[in-house]
Design an enzyme around this catalytic site. Structure first.
Site, mmCIF file in Angstrom:
data_model
loop_
_atom_site.group_PDB
_atom_site.id
_atom_site.type_symbol
_atom_site.label_atom_id
_atom_site.label_comp_id
_atom_site.label_asym_id
_atom_site.label_seq_id
_atom_site.Cartn_x
_atom_site.Cartn_y
_atom_site.Cartn_z
ATOM 1 N N LYS A 142 0.811 -1.220 0.000
ATOM 2 C CA LYS A 142 0.000 0.000 0.000
ATOM 3 C C LYS A 142 0.844 1.270 0.000
ATOM 4 O O LYS A 142 0.440 2.299 -0.555
ATOM 5 C CB LYS A 142 -0.940 0.002 1.210
ATOM 6 C CG LYS A 142 -1.997 -1.088 1.212
ATOM 7 C CD LYS A 142 -3.011 -0.907 0.101
ATOM 8 C CE LYS A 142 -4.156 -1.905 0.224
ATOM 9 N NZ LYS A 142 -5.149 -1.746 -0.869
ATOM 10 N N GLU B 237 -10.313 5.170 2.690
ATOM 11 C CA GLU B 237 -11.083 4.039 3.195
ATOM 12 C C GLU B 237 -10.093 2.915 3.495
ATOM 13 O O GLU B 237 -9.009 2.861 2.921
ATOM 14 C CB GLU B 237 -12.106 3.580 2.150
ATOM 15 C CG GLU B 237 -11.570 2.656 1.068
ATOM 16 C CD GLU B 237 -10.522 3.271 0.138
ATOM 17 O OE1 GLU B 237 -9.623 2.521 -0.308
ATOM 18 O OE2 GLU B 237 -10.596 4.482 -0.146
ATOM 19 N N SER C 195 1.832 -9.688 -0.764
ATOM 20 C CA SER C 195 1.444 -8.277 -0.695
ATOM 21 C C SER C 195 1.579 -7.655 0.686
ATOM 22 O O SER C 195 1.670 -6.439 0.813
ATOM 23 C CB SER C 195 0.000 -8.110 -1.173
ATOM 24 O OG SER C 195 -0.881 -8.884 -0.372
#
Length: 402
Positions: free
Chosen positions: A105, A127, A388
């Site tokens: 991210k 969000e 990830s």
């Protein structure tokens, strides 16, 4: 063998699928900009600012510097020696779990935060489901002196307590969302509503390759660094330079989009792995959700249905529009795994490699294990899997599941 395993798909057509979608923001029939009139100008403003920034060497240099000295790029490509031996394949892990804040991210958020700062915005809105995007947003806001407000479903707050604390420590305001399923979809709803009322001073920092144009394209470009690094790293490790399979988990789909962008013009088979209870690419129908047209889980009346996943970050009823386009064109294939397979995959990776993956990433691991066992992945094949995120945030959930 054809480019994608289906007839009629050529390399040039595939390559275009992961390039600039143009002013309409369309990936085939998907994408676009379905937002209230009050947000149309904001979307145009962001698109213009991104195009200008992306062609500015100074902006790109600053982004690259922060990704290197702050986020910890490049992340390594780690051979999974013991698991590879057990499965009869060669498995490499692209270690986004080792990036600052613990997931992929940060790549996207640093890029968008720099863009927001360049545009003169005062606050980042975001969000979050699993909390990793929220943590990355709070981190980037602190770095650049911006305010941050993060919307998070009440149910996700309960199961991601550690990440909520991290966001608070970093100075972000975490707003509980109590409507609907109280998960990621509802957090998106509230964040977009708030954006409408504060568009002059706030920048909506979208967490995945979803939302109105330019977000799906822009987020993919910020995440492209994953695939580009992995392409170079695989070329150094593999005799033929390209793995047989490139695999990543998919919710909205940003880590997969960034990974696939590095391999879309190769012979590698691209596999996106969804949660069985949130598999929009597998079970969805065409619809509009959160400002974009894509594949969405719906009932017979066209109402959006609730998604379910043991991983909060995959608890989303839609999929990014470019993934829908890649699926329709046959360039990428989307598979599902169930919660039990995910938990067992997380444990197996931890106990063979000493790597605790996030529940989201463990979906990709679960599919590789199943496909290798069944022979779908042939013995001796090479697989590059994007890990990830790390699993620290999921310890409480894992304890409960076990």
């Amino acid at each position: 063998m054809s480019w994608s395993g289906r007839q009629g798909v050529t390399a040039p057509a595939v390559a275009r699928a992961m390039s600039d979608p143009g002013a309409t923001g369309r990936f085939g029939t998907y994408g676009g900009r379905y937002v209230p009139e009050s947000l149309i100008e904001a979307c145009h403003e962001i698109e213009a600012a991104f195009r200008e920034a992306w062609s500015d060497p100074e902006f790109r240099s600053r982004l690259d510097t922060l990704l290197t000295v702050y986020a910890g790029r490049p992340t390594p490509l780690t051979p999974a020696w013991r698991l590879s031996h057990e499965l009869g394949i060669t498995l490499f892990l692209k270690r986004e779990d080792l990036a600052h804040t613990g997931s992929h991210k940060i790549n996207n958020v640093i890029g968008q935060a720099l863009l927001a700062h360049r545009m003169g915005k005062e606050r980042l809105l975001a969000e979050t489901g699993a909390g990793q995007h929220g943590v990355a947003t709070a981190t980037a806001a602190a770095l650049l002196g911006l305010k941050a407000t993060v919307f998070m479903g009440e149910r996700d707050i309960e199961r991601q307590e550690l990440n909520v604390l991290r966001m608070n420590v970093l100075g972000a305001e975490v707003v509980p969302v109590t409507t609907g399923s109280r998960t990621l979809k509802d957090a998106c709803n509230e964040a977009m509503r708030h954006w409408v009322s504060s568009v002059d001073t706030s920048y909506y920092c979208m967490g995945s390759v979803m939302g109105p144009h330019p977000y799906p394209w822009m987020v993919r470009e910020f995440q492209r660094v994953i695939g580009e690094e992995a392409r170079v790293q695989c070329a150094a490790e593999l005799p033929v330079g390209v793995p047989d399979y490139v695999v990543a988990c998919v919710g909205g789909g940003s880590n997969a989009a960034g990974t696939f962008a590095g391999f879309v013009d190769t012979t590698a088979r691209l596999i996106g792995v969804e949660a069985e209870g949130g598999a929009a690419a597998t079970f969805g129908r065409v619809g509009v959700l959160h400002g974009f047209r894509s594949l969405v889980l719906q009932d017979e009346h066209g109402q959006v249905t609730e998604a379910h996943s043991v991983a909060a970050g995959l608890d989303y009823p839609g999929i990014g529009p470019e993934h829908a386009h890649l699926r329709d064109g046959g360039r990428a294939r989307y598979e599902t795994v169930n919660d039990e397979e995910v938990v067992q995959a997380l444990l197996r990776l931890a106990r063979t490699e000493g790597i605790l993956a996030a529940l989201e990433s463990s979906h990709a691991v679960a599919w590789v294990i199943r496909a290798a066992k069944s022979g779908e992945i042939a013995p001796g094949s090479t697989v590059m899997l994007t890990l990830s995120g790390r699993g620290d945030k999921d310890i409480a959930s894992i304890k409960e599941l076990l």
